[in-house]
Every structure is written in structure tokens, then in C-alpha cells.
Motif scaffolding. Structure first.
Motif, PDB file in Angstrom:
ATOM      1  N   HIS A  70      37.441  39.644  30.028  1.00 42.51           N
ATOM      2  CA  HIS A  70      36.712  38.754  30.922  1.00 42.51           C
ATOM      3  C   HIS A  70      37.620  37.572  31.248  1.00 42.51           C
ATOM      4  O   HIS A  70      38.365  37.100  30.380  1.00 42.51           O
ATOM      5  N   THR A  71      37.545  37.086  32.457  1.00 38.37           N
ATOM      6  CA  THR A  71      38.432  36.019  32.912  1.00 38.37           C
ATOM      7  C   THR A  71      38.458  34.834  31.948  1.00 38.37           C
ATOM      8  O   THR A  71      39.534  34.378  31.547  1.00 38.37           O
ATOM      9  N   GLU A  72      37.300  34.339  31.562  1.00 38.78           N
ATOM     10  CA  GLU A  72      37.237  33.151  30.710  1.00 38.78           C
ATOM     11  C   GLU A  72      37.894  33.407  29.350  1.00 38.78           C
ATOM     12  O   GLU A  72      38.620  32.568  28.837  1.00 38.78           O
ATOM     13  N   ASN A  76      41.375  31.659  27.984  1.00 38.15           N
ATOM     14  CA  ASN A  76      41.314  30.915  26.734  1.00 38.15           C
ATOM     15  C   ASN A  76      42.316  31.455  25.703  1.00 38.15           C
ATOM     16  O   ASN A  76      43.074  30.689  25.107  1.00 38.15           O
TER      17      ASN A  76
END
Length: 123
Positions: A70-72, A76
Motif C-alpha cells: 500500500h502506498t502509505e 513509511n
């Protein structure tokens, strides 16, 4: 008799696909200068996906967890502000963008040929 051969072939195919999932291989390169990545590694059992991600000039190719695609999460964990990525789940599928189409086409062709053999054995 033909049904037994078909079942045996199906079980053999399942064994092959299951065994490749256990020992997934991914390209593993973290070098923004080198455009062709030839290094690869065998993923740990907890890493079931290959990641190809680009952030600015930095290219990330490595084993990854599907649940973290997932992008987030990627931004991170890789400590980047922006990222384009793709996750895939077959050996060495995280090659640079230019060769992905050829690999996918070859994989699809092989799978169709295997399925045709399965159906022909039932005739």
C-alpha cells in the motif's frame, strides 16, 4: 484412466505452483544509477511478494509482504515522500518497467499451453 491422468497432472501442477510460492525469488537491487538489476534473492517465508518501487531517482527491487503493498506503508517503510510501485507474486517478476510486459506475456503463454494439455488429456 484418463480421469486419473488428468487428476495426476493437476496435482503435479498444484505442487509446482505451491513449491514456487514457498521459495519466491525477487530481484534485489537498491541502486539508482544502475538501470539493469541482475542480483536476486530468495524471499523468507514471511515475504510472499516482489516489490518494484521508484521514488525520484531511487529504485527499490526486493522481497516484500503482500499485506504491505500500500502506498502509505511503502512510503513509511522506505522513508520516501512519494512512490510509484507494483507488487507481484511470481519469480523475478519485479524487473524494471521495460521488461515486465515480455515476462507477463511469456508467463501467460506458458500457462495457456499447460491448461490446453490438461484439457486435451481428458478427450
Amino acid at each position: 484412466m484418463r480421469a486419473q491422468r488428468g487428476l495426476i497432472l493437476l496435482l503435479l501442477l498444484l505442487a509446482v505452483f505451491c513449491s514456487t510460492a514457498v521459495s519466491l525469488k525477487c530481484y534485489h537491487c537498491l541502486d539508482p544509477v544502475v538501470s539493469s538489476c541482475n542480483m536476486n534473492s530468495t524471499c523468507s517465508p514471511t515475504q510472499d511478494t516482489c516489490l518494484y518501487a521508484v521514488s525520484g531517482m531511487q529504485v527499490y527491487q526486493q522481497c516484500w509482504k503482500r499485506s504491505d503493498c500500500h502506498t502509505e506503508v511503502i512510503m513509511n517503510l522506505l522513508e520516501v515522500a512519494k512512490v510509484k510501485f507494483r507488487c507481484c507474486q511470481f519469480n523475478l517478476c519485479n524487473k524494471s518497467e521495460g521488461s515486465l510486459g515480455k515476462t507477463a506475456l511469456l508467463g501467460t503463454t506458458v500457462l495457456v499451453a499447460i491448461l490446453n494439455l490438461c484439457f486435451l488429456s481428458h478427450l
